[in-house]
Each structure stands twice: as structure tokens, then as C-alpha cells.
Motif scaffolding. Sequence first.
Motif, mmCIF file in Angstrom:
data_model
loop_
_atom_site.group_PDB
_atom_site.id
_atom_site.type_symbol
_atom_site.label_atom_id
_atom_site.label_comp_id
_atom_site.label_asym_id
_atom_site.label_seq_id
_atom_site.Cartn_x
_atom_site.Cartn_y
_atom_site.Cartn_z
ATOM 1 N N ASP A 135 74.159 -23.833 57.585
ATOM 2 C CA ASP A 135 74.657 -22.635 58.275
ATOM 3 C C ASP A 135 74.042 -22.661 59.668
ATOM 4 N N ALA A 136 74.861 -22.924 60.678
ATOM 5 C CA ALA A 136 74.323 -23.097 62.026
ATOM 6 C C ALA A 136 75.145 -22.327 63.046
ATOM 7 N N LYS A 137 74.450 -21.681 63.943
ATOM 8 C CA LYS A 137 75.033 -21.078 65.137
ATOM 9 C C LYS A 137 74.374 -21.793 66.310
ATOM 10 N N LEU A 138 75.130 -22.643 66.985
ATOM 11 C CA LEU A 138 74.576 -23.497 68.026
ATOM 12 C C LEU A 138 74.986 -22.974 69.401
ATOM 13 N N VAL A 139 74.018 -22.514 70.151
ATOM 14 C CA VAL A 139 74.254 -22.056 71.522
ATOM 15 C C VAL A 139 73.348 -22.863 72.445
ATOM 16 N N VAL A 140 73.960 -23.638 73.325
ATOM 17 C CA VAL A 140 73.224 -24.418 74.320
ATOM 18 C C VAL A 140 73.826 -24.094 75.681
ATOM 19 N N THR A 141 73.027 -23.509 76.552
ATOM 20 C CA THR A 141 73.510 -23.087 77.871
ATOM 21 C C THR A 141 72.955 -24.004 78.944
ATOM 22 N N ARG A 142 73.867 -24.523 79.765
ATOM 23 C CA ARG A 142 73.506 -25.344 80.915
ATOM 24 C C ARG A 142 74.170 -24.748 82.148
ATOM 25 N N GLY A 198 70.943 -18.788 68.812
ATOM 26 C CA GLY A 198 71.486 -19.138 67.516
ATOM 27 C C GLY A 198 70.418 -19.597 66.535
ATOM 28 N N HIS A 199 70.848 -20.336 65.511
ATOM 29 C CA HIS A 199 69.935 -20.740 64.446
ATOM 30 C C HIS A 199 70.518 -21.939 63.710
ATOM 31 N N ILE A 200 69.670 -22.616 62.950
ATOM 32 C CA ILE A 200 70.099 -23.688 62.053
ATOM 33 C C ILE A 200 69.383 -23.478 60.728
ATOM 34 N N SER A 201 70.169 -23.318 59.661
ATOM 35 C CA SER A 201 69.595 -23.113 58.336
ATOM 36 C C SER A 201 70.163 -24.158 57.388
ATOM 37 N N ARG A 224 73.042 -33.348 68.717
ATOM 38 C CA ARG A 224 71.648 -33.429 69.159
ATOM 39 C C ARG A 224 70.901 -32.120 68.896
ATOM 40 N N ALA A 225 71.608 -31.004 68.970
ATOM 41 C CA ALA A 225 70.975 -29.715 68.654
ATOM 42 C C ALA A 225 70.610 -29.654 67.177
ATOM 43 N N LEU A 226 71.498 -30.141 66.311
ATOM 44 C CA LEU A 226 71.206 -30.165 64.881
ATOM 45 C C LEU A 226 70.002 -31.061 64.592
#
Length: 343
Positions: free
Chosen positions: A4-11, A54-57, A43-45
Motif C-alpha cells: 500500500d503506497a502513496k508516492l509523492v516526489v516533488t521536483r 505519502g507512505h509505503i506500507s 526508486r522511491a519504493l
Amino acid sequence: MTLDAKLVVTRPAFTLDITLEVQPGEVVALLGPNGAGKTTALRALAGLTRLSGGHISLRGRPLHTLPAESRPIGMVFQDYLLFPHLTALDNVAFGPRCRGVSKAEARSTAAALLKRVGLADRAGAKPRQLSGGQAQRVALARALAVQPELLLLDEPLAALDAHTRLEIRSELRRHLADFDGVTVLVTHDPLDAMVLADRLIVIENGAIVQQGTPAEVARRPRTDYVARLVGLNLYRGVADDARVKVGELLLHTFEQLDGPAFVAFPPAAVALYRARPDGSPRNLWQARIEGIERHGDNVRVHLDGPITAFADITPAALADLDLTPGQMIWASVKATETHAYPA
């Protein structure tokens, strides 16, 4: 739910913001054009790119707070990144050794995995002595050696030639079917995705634009990128019963709908004529030839008119029609060859 992942990467010029939910034993492929955010998500995972939010579970345990080396993850990189000074056996044993497993046990695990991927006889070979397909299998064995709960594959077949790719693709599918953890695959190749994945997630500009089984995505594309990926002409318009108005063109369709709708049809369904055909098919329009190119065993004609379209015809038909760029022709498609669905 395993992942269960919410991936937020801001550039500065780009933001990735996607949600992933993946079940045990499921293989999910992330597809999208270059720069869409696929590799950033992977890469975030893995913990190689820091989340902005966000989060990674995984199995109910948070991973996003852990460094990359502490996550229960195996990863296969596009160029495999095998250690050139180590044998295939020691490359595979490297992960378990880093996690405190004894040398004898790590090498035993590595030998079993090399046997599983059909490379028991290449255990003593170094990477430079391996073919591309063999190196890919060693990289997969190395990723599995740490008994990961999450397997990440970054363009795992991209470095292979076409013949080897065909063979290794089917082998990889069998290995993934035996893996009971979560698998997330990044690829730009639609065939890799269709063969290897149970579910496709299409990312464009850092957001999910479509997801579903390979059959669902192929049958009902929702963006131009997906339509090109699966080889369809795609249009968005407004439906009124068995007709969809796309710009100034009214397309008759097989399905009956009302409201915003997509219409799709394959390039092979488009018929071309030098003069207006007798009987005037219901879906008929005049178009200018913008380009002509080889496409597999056929010829693809690029058309511009009230709608832009691709038409696939045989080389013999091209010669008979004597088509050239800039020429005005008539194009048609049968209503029974179209597929309409809600937008």
C-alpha cells in the motif's frame, strides 16, 4: 493488501503523485512515456529516492522510514549491475552474506537459485563470460537470494537482443509466477508488460491515467499514448445513440451510448480510395496523406483531415492506389470495426 503506497516526489519541474495497491503474488507493470515518472516510482519504493510526501506500507509495516538496505526488497536493474570481479555464484551469494548469513549457507542458497534459473553450470563464470540472457538470470537470482517480500524490476529485458528477449521473457514469466511476494515492473515495451504483468498501471506526467488487466487496457485505451501503445486510432467525442461526434465528423459505431465517449479502431480497419467509393460507406471522410512508412509486413499511411488517423495497408495496395505524400484520398471504416465506450 501486501503493498500500500502513496508516492509523492516533488521536483522543480515535475511532481510524481500516484497510489499503488498490489496483492501477494501479483505482478504489476508501470508503463508510460519517457519522463512520466515510472523509474522515479520504482526508486522511491526501493528507498533510492526520498519521498516528498505519502507512505509505503508492506504487509502492514511502514517501509518509507527505513533506509534502502533495511527494506525487504530485491531489485533487478536495467544493466544488471553484477560485480565484475565475482563469479555468478558469489554475485548471488552477496546479498545473503550482507545480511549476516554464513558463507556456506549463502553459497548453498546461491547454488540452488542458479539451478532454478538454469545456470548451475555457469556458477563459476564471471559476468564478462556470460551472455546477456545469462546475466539477466543471474541478476534475478541475486534479487531473489535475499528472500524479498517486494521484487522491483527496472526494464529487465531492455539490454537483450530481440531473439534473446523472446526466450528470456517467457522464462521470466515462469519465475515470477513462482514468486509469492509483490512484483512491480517498469517497462516501456508493451509486449513485455502484456506477457509479464497481471495488471498494468499507465503513468503520464507523474499521474496514473489508466489501469487494469492487459486485456482491459488494450481494449479500452483512455489516452493517445495508450492507444499508440496498443496500436489503435483513438478519439474522444460526444455520443448520441450509435453515433459519436468527433469534431466535425460523425462516426457511426456498433455500440449505443449517450454523452462523452471514446471511439477506437485499428489502423487495419481503415480502407483507402483514390475516388469517393460507390455506396458511400457511413463512416467516410476525405484526408491528406501526411506520410507513408513500412510497418512490419504492411505499410502505415498517416492521414490528416477532420480526424488524424493511421491506416495499415499491404505493399500491393499501396502500389495499386499509387499513393504519395500530400495526396488527397478518401478513407472509411465500418461501424462494426469501431469500439465505443464511455469517456
